[in-house]
Design an enzyme around this catalytic site. Structure first.
Site, short mmCIF file in Angstrom:
data_model
loop_
_atom_site.label_atom_id
_atom_site.label_comp_id
_atom_site.label_asym_id
_atom_site.label_seq_id
_atom_site.Cartn_x
_atom_site.Cartn_y
_atom_site.Cartn_z
N LEU A 105 0.95 -1.05 -0.03
CA LEU A 105 -0.09 0.02 0.14
C LEU A 105 0.71 1.27 -0.08
O LEU A 105 1.95 1.22 0.70
CB LEU A 105 -0.76 -0.10 1.20
CG LEU A 105 -1.92 -1.07 1.47
CD1 LEU A 105 -2.69 -1.00 2.72
CD2 LEU A 105 -3.17 -0.80 0.04
N ASP A 106 0.61 2.44 -0.63
CA ASP A 106 1.31 3.45 -0.59
C ASP A 106 1.52 4.02 0.61
O ASP A 106 0.68 3.83 1.54
CB ASP A 106 0.72 4.53 -1.68
CG ASP A 106 0.47 4.02 -3.17
OD1 ASP A 106 1.45 3.41 -3.54
OD2 ASP A 106 -0.32 4.66 -3.64
N LYS A 107 2.44 4.91 0.78
CA LYS A 107 2.81 5.37 2.29
C LYS A 107 1.80 6.34 2.82
O LYS A 107 1.50 6.06 3.89
CB LYS A 107 3.99 6.45 2.21
CG LYS A 107 4.54 6.82 3.35
CD LYS A 107 5.77 7.61 3.16
CE LYS A 107 6.50 8.31 4.46
NZ LYS A 107 7.51 8.98 4.10
N LYS A 194 -4.61 5.66 -8.00
CA LYS A 194 -4.53 6.84 -8.10
C LYS A 194 -4.09 7.39 -9.71
O LYS A 194 -4.85 8.27 -10.09
CB LYS A 194 -3.23 7.33 -7.35
CG LYS A 194 -3.38 7.26 -5.73
CD LYS A 194 -1.98 7.52 -5.09
CE LYS A 194 -2.09 7.51 -3.37
NZ LYS A 194 -0.76 7.11 -2.94
#
Ligand code: URA
Length: 247
Positions: A105-107, A194
């Site tokens: 998962l992205d930061k 995104k």
């Protein structure tokens, strides 16, 4: 043969801290193969020995599977000298050698992340061929139109680099500062959600994963907390759903 210390064995269940485990052992609540053992540093073989706490037999798994509610600001990596990683969040009593996040998962993305030391299992739940779905809530900075919903359904051409597999987008809230959509994916390309929204000029301002397969994020887990998965939950995680992406 898979030998582990007795206190670590007891605390591996996620029910007791290492300190609690030591106390239970010292007080005679822990038996190995039917005999009370009071030494926390005794070794037991997870493949052969039967360990019971207060008469209840422990399930000693060869591998470790944890559910984490990932908070913002933490990277999905095993180690990083500069930043906190998801593995850094695991308390000592649940830590295992070789633990890594099954997928990223992205930061700034929050929610359900599985940590494991089982590479085959990770491959199974991540491979698009296995069709284990990942469900996200995405807040964007504008309106999610019918055109966007339809494009998600057929596959979005992301900046002429690749076309995504068909996915599902459902608008679940229309707020003043932007809509919230539920997105169901069965693949996990870099920054996928995104970038899919960005193809339509929308920026994702919040992204939260709520489900993988049929396994939902435990609402009792605070951001940053993790716990072992039960056998039933492991099965839910591998369950494919009947949703067709093509219709
Ligand atoms: N899609 C993204 O863009 N980011 C994530 O963290 C997960 C899915």
């Amino acid at each position: 043969m898979n030998k582990q210390r007795l206190d670590k064995t007891v605390s591996s269940q996620g029910l007791w801290s290492r300190k609690d485990a030591k106390n239970l052992i010292r007080k005679g609540f822990v038996a190995v193969n039917g005999n009370v053992v009071r030494q926390a540093d005794a070794y037991v073989d997870w493949d052969r020995d039967i360990v019971a706490v207060n008469g209840q037999i422990l399930q000693l798994q060869q591998h470790c599977y944890l559910m984490l509610n990932k908070p913002k600001g933490v990277v999905s990596a095993t180690e990083d000298p500069q930043q906190t990683t998801v593995v850094d969040l695991v308390p000592d009593e649940l830590k295992r050698k070789g633990l890594f996040p099954a997928g990223r998962l992205d930061k700034d993305t929050t929610g359900l992340l599985i940590l494991t030391d089982d590479g085959d299992f990770a491959h199974d739940i991540l491979s698009p061929k296995k069709h284990v779905q990942k469900v996200y809530l995405a807040k964007v900075n504008g309106k999610i139109t019918e055109e966007i919903v339809e494009a998600f359904r057929t596959g979005v051409n992301v900046h002429n680099e690749y076309t995504t597999l068909p996915s599902r987008l459902t608008v679940i809230a229309e707020e003043e500062d932007g809509d919230v959509g539920q997105v169901i994916l069965r693949e996990g390309m870099y920054h996928q959600i995104k970038r899919m929204f960005l193809s339509f000029g929308l920026k994702v301002t919040e992204l939260h994963r709520i489900r993988m397969g049929k396994l939902e994020l435990d609402p009792k887990l605070e951001p940053g907390q993790c716990r072992p998965l039960t056998e039933e939950e492991l099965a839910l995680l591998r369950t494919r759903e009947e949703i067709s992406f093509e219709d």
